[in-house]
Design a protein around this motif. Structure first.
Motif, PDB file in Angstrom:
ATOM      1  N   ALA A   6       0.865  -1.177   0.000  1.00  0.00           N
ATOM      2  CA  ALA A   6       0.000   0.000   0.000  1.00  0.00           C
ATOM      3  C   ALA A   6       0.903   1.229   0.000  1.00  0.00           C
ATOM      4  N   ARG A   7       0.602   2.191  -0.867  1.00  0.00           N
ATOM      5  CA  ARG A   7       1.396   3.422  -0.951  1.00  0.00           C
ATOM      6  C   ARG A   7       0.666   4.541  -0.216  1.00  0.00           C
ATOM      7  N   TYR A   8       1.437   5.300   0.548  1.00  0.00           N
ATOM      8  CA  TYR A   8       0.904   6.422   1.310  1.00  0.00           C
ATOM      9  C   TYR A   8       1.712   7.672   1.026  1.00  0.00           C
ATOM     10  N   LEU A   9       1.027   8.801   1.015  1.00  0.00           N
ATOM     11  CA  LEU A   9       1.654  10.113   1.036  1.00  0.00           C
ATOM     12  C   LEU A   9       1.582  10.563   2.487  1.00  0.00           C
ATOM     13  N   VAL A  10       2.724  10.942   3.063  1.00  0.00           N
ATOM     14  CA  VAL A  10       2.721  11.471   4.424  1.00  0.00           C
ATOM     15  C   VAL A  10       3.249  12.896   4.411  1.00  0.00           C
ATOM     16  N   LEU A  11       2.628  13.728   5.228  1.00  0.00           N
ATOM     17  CA  LEU A  11       3.079  15.101   5.441  1.00  0.00           C
ATOM     18  C   LEU A  11       3.700  15.131   6.828  1.00  0.00           C
ATOM     19  N   PHE A  12       4.887  15.708   6.944  1.00  0.00           N
ATOM     20  CA  PHE A  12       5.584  15.707   8.220  1.00  0.00           C
ATOM     21  C   PHE A  12       6.314  17.021   8.434  1.00  0.00           C
ATOM     22  N   GLN A  13       6.639  17.287   9.701  1.00  0.00           N
ATOM     23  CA  GLN A  13       7.377  18.499  10.053  1.00  0.00           C
ATOM     24  C   GLN A  13       8.490  18.120  11.012  1.00  0.00           C
ATOM     25  N   TYR A  14       9.476  19.009  11.115  1.00  0.00           N
ATOM     26  CA  TYR A  14      10.581  18.751  12.043  1.00  0.00           C
ATOM     27  C   TYR A  14      11.339  20.036  12.333  1.00  0.00           C
ATOM     28  N   LEU A  15      11.952  20.056  13.508  1.00  0.00           N
ATOM     29  CA  LEU A  15      12.925  21.082  13.865  1.00  0.00           C
ATOM     30  C   LEU A  15      14.281  20.507  13.461  1.00  0.00           C
ATOM     31  N   SER A  69       6.833  16.507   2.484  1.00  0.00           N
ATOM     32  CA  SER A  69       6.055  15.331   2.113  1.00  0.00           C
ATOM     33  C   SER A  69       6.959  14.224   1.598  1.00  0.00           C
ATOM     34  N   ALA A  70       6.435  13.015   1.698  1.00  0.00           N
ATOM     35  CA  ALA A  70       7.149  11.836   1.208  1.00  0.00           C
ATOM     36  C   ALA A  70       6.116  10.755   0.913  1.00  0.00           C
ATOM     37  N   HIS A  71       6.515   9.805   0.082  1.00  0.00           N
ATOM     38  CA  HIS A  71       5.648   8.637  -0.059  1.00  0.00           C
ATOM     39  C   HIS A  71       6.427   7.409   0.402  1.00  0.00           C
ATOM     40  N   LEU A  72       5.691   6.404   0.815  1.00  0.00           N
ATOM     41  CA  LEU A  72       6.278   5.155   1.260  1.00  0.00           C
ATOM     42  C   LEU A  72       5.338   4.019   0.913  1.00  0.00           C
ATOM     43  N   ASP A  73       5.911   2.858   0.709  1.00  0.00           N
ATOM     44  CA  ASP A  73       5.142   1.651   0.430  1.00  0.00           C
ATOM     45  C   ASP A  73       5.257   0.722   1.629  1.00  0.00           C
ATOM     46  N   ILE A  74       4.125   0.181   2.057  1.00  0.00           N
ATOM     47  CA  ILE A  74       4.116  -0.750   3.184  1.00  0.00           C
ATOM     48  C   ILE A  74       3.507  -2.061   2.730  1.00  0.00           C
ATOM     49  N   GLN A  75       4.310  -3.108   2.794  1.00  0.00           N
ATOM     50  CA  GLN A  75       3.815  -4.447   2.474  1.00  0.00           C
ATOM     51  C   GLN A  75       3.704  -5.223   3.781  1.00  0.00           C
ATOM     52  N   ARG A  76       2.486  -5.580   4.134  1.00  0.00           N
ATOM     53  CA  ARG A  76       2.211  -6.256   5.396  1.00  0.00           C
ATOM     54  C   ARG A  76       2.196  -7.760   5.206  1.00  0.00           C
ATOM     55  N   PRO A  77       2.349  -8.509   6.295  1.00  0.00           N
ATOM     56  CA  PRO A  77       2.299  -9.977   6.206  1.00  0.00           C
ATOM     57  C   PRO A  77       0.935 -10.466   5.706  1.00  0.00           C
ATOM     58  N   PRO A  78       0.882 -11.678   5.163  1.00  0.00           N
ATOM     59  CA  PRO A  78      -0.393 -12.225   4.691  1.00  0.00           C
ATOM     60  C   PRO A  78      -1.456 -12.174   5.783  1.00  0.00           C
ATOM     61  N   ALA A 106      -1.625  11.642   6.640  1.00  0.00           N
ATOM     62  CA  ALA A 106      -1.296  10.547   5.729  1.00  0.00           C
ATOM     63  C   ALA A 106      -2.492  10.306   4.816  1.00  0.00           C
ATOM     64  N   TYR A 107      -2.195   9.949   3.580  1.00  0.00           N
ATOM     65  CA  TYR A 107      -3.233   9.673   2.593  1.00  0.00           C
ATOM     66  C   TYR A 107      -2.833   8.427   1.807  1.00  0.00           C
ATOM     67  N   ARG A 108      -3.769   7.540   1.588  1.00  0.00           N
ATOM     68  CA  ARG A 108      -3.528   6.395   0.715  1.00  0.00           C
ATOM     69  C   ARG A 108      -3.557   6.927  -0.710  1.00  0.00           C
ATOM     70  N   VAL A 109      -2.545   6.597  -1.517  1.00  0.00           N
ATOM     71  CA  VAL A 109      -2.451   7.085  -2.889  1.00  0.00           C
ATOM     72  C   VAL A 109      -2.223   5.906  -3.833  1.00  0.00           C
ATOM     73  N   THR A 110      -2.365   6.165  -5.113  1.00  0.00           N
ATOM     74  CA  THR A 110      -2.151   5.117  -6.104  1.00  0.00           C
ATOM     75  C   THR A 110      -0.652   4.786  -6.198  1.00  0.00           C
ATOM     76  N   ASN A 111      -0.353   3.618  -6.711  1.00  0.00           N
ATOM     77  CA  ASN A 111       1.049   3.192  -6.832  1.00  0.00           C
ATOM     78  C   ASN A 111       1.822   4.002  -7.857  1.00  0.00           C
ATOM     79  N   SER A 112       1.144   4.780  -8.679  1.00  0.00           N
ATOM     80  CA  SER A 112       1.836   5.621  -9.659  1.00  0.00           C
ATOM     81  C   SER A 112       2.229   6.979  -9.065  1.00  0.00           C
ATOM     82  N   PHE A 113       1.732   7.298  -7.874  1.00  0.00           N
ATOM     83  CA  PHE A 113       2.059   8.574  -7.235  1.00  0.00           C
ATOM     84  C   PHE A 113       3.521   8.567  -6.783  1.00  0.00           C
TER      85      PHE A 113
END
Length: 152
Positions: A6-15, A69-78, A106-113
């Motif tokens: 599953a691909r997600y777009l995450v928005l984050f902040q940091y000092l 922002s960043a995107h990440l893919d998470i593959q979970r166990p069966p 965080a937002y679920r996005v398509t794999n082409s994002f």
């Protein structure tokens, strides 16, 4: 059967005061990047494949981000369903403490994002404090939040 990631777009902040910027650095450096901490937190989600953050833009050492922002893919166990957005935000923030890094959304996005290549714009804010004759004149609450060139 293994489900697709599953691909997600995450928005984050940091000092950024204690980081070498947002991008990942090798762990043998004295100061490492925000991405190192994001990926370390994400490994606690117990993915099948290590999680890599693909960040939309870069920052330099000591630079803060109100929102990146960043995107990440998470593959979970069966048999494990994809995370919903709220679960992902809460889980990542839990594992990021006590670092001054927070997942805002965080937002679920398509794999082409792609966070970098799909971005429509980027905005940068530069804060310059004028009129200081010496660094000791920078107000306490502005320390590390702006650049104060010394008046000549």
């Amino acid at each position: 059967m293994v489900s697709p990631p599953a691909r997600y777009l995450v928005l984050f902040q940091y000092l950024g005061s204690r980081y070498s910027g947002v991008m990942e650095t090798s762990n043998d450096q004295s100061v490492i990047g925000v991405q190192n901490y994001l990926e370390k937190a994400a490994q606690n989600l117990k993915p099948i494949v290590p999680i890599k953050f693909h960040i939309s833009s870069r920052t330099d050492t000591g630079v803060h981000a109100l929102c990146n922002s960043a995107h990440l893919d998470i593959q979970r166990p069966p048999g494990k369903p994809a995370f919903n957005e709220k679960q992902l935000i809460c889980s990542l923030n839990y594992h990021l403490r006590p670092e001054p890094i927070r997942i805002l959304n965080a937002y679920r996005v398509t794999n082409s994002f792609h966070a970098r290549f799909s971005a429509l714009s980027r905005t940068y804010i530069y804060r310059v404090l004028m009129g200081c004759a010496h660094h000791s004149e920078v107000p306490v609450f502005e320390k590390d939040l702006c650049w104060a060139p010394v008046a000549s």
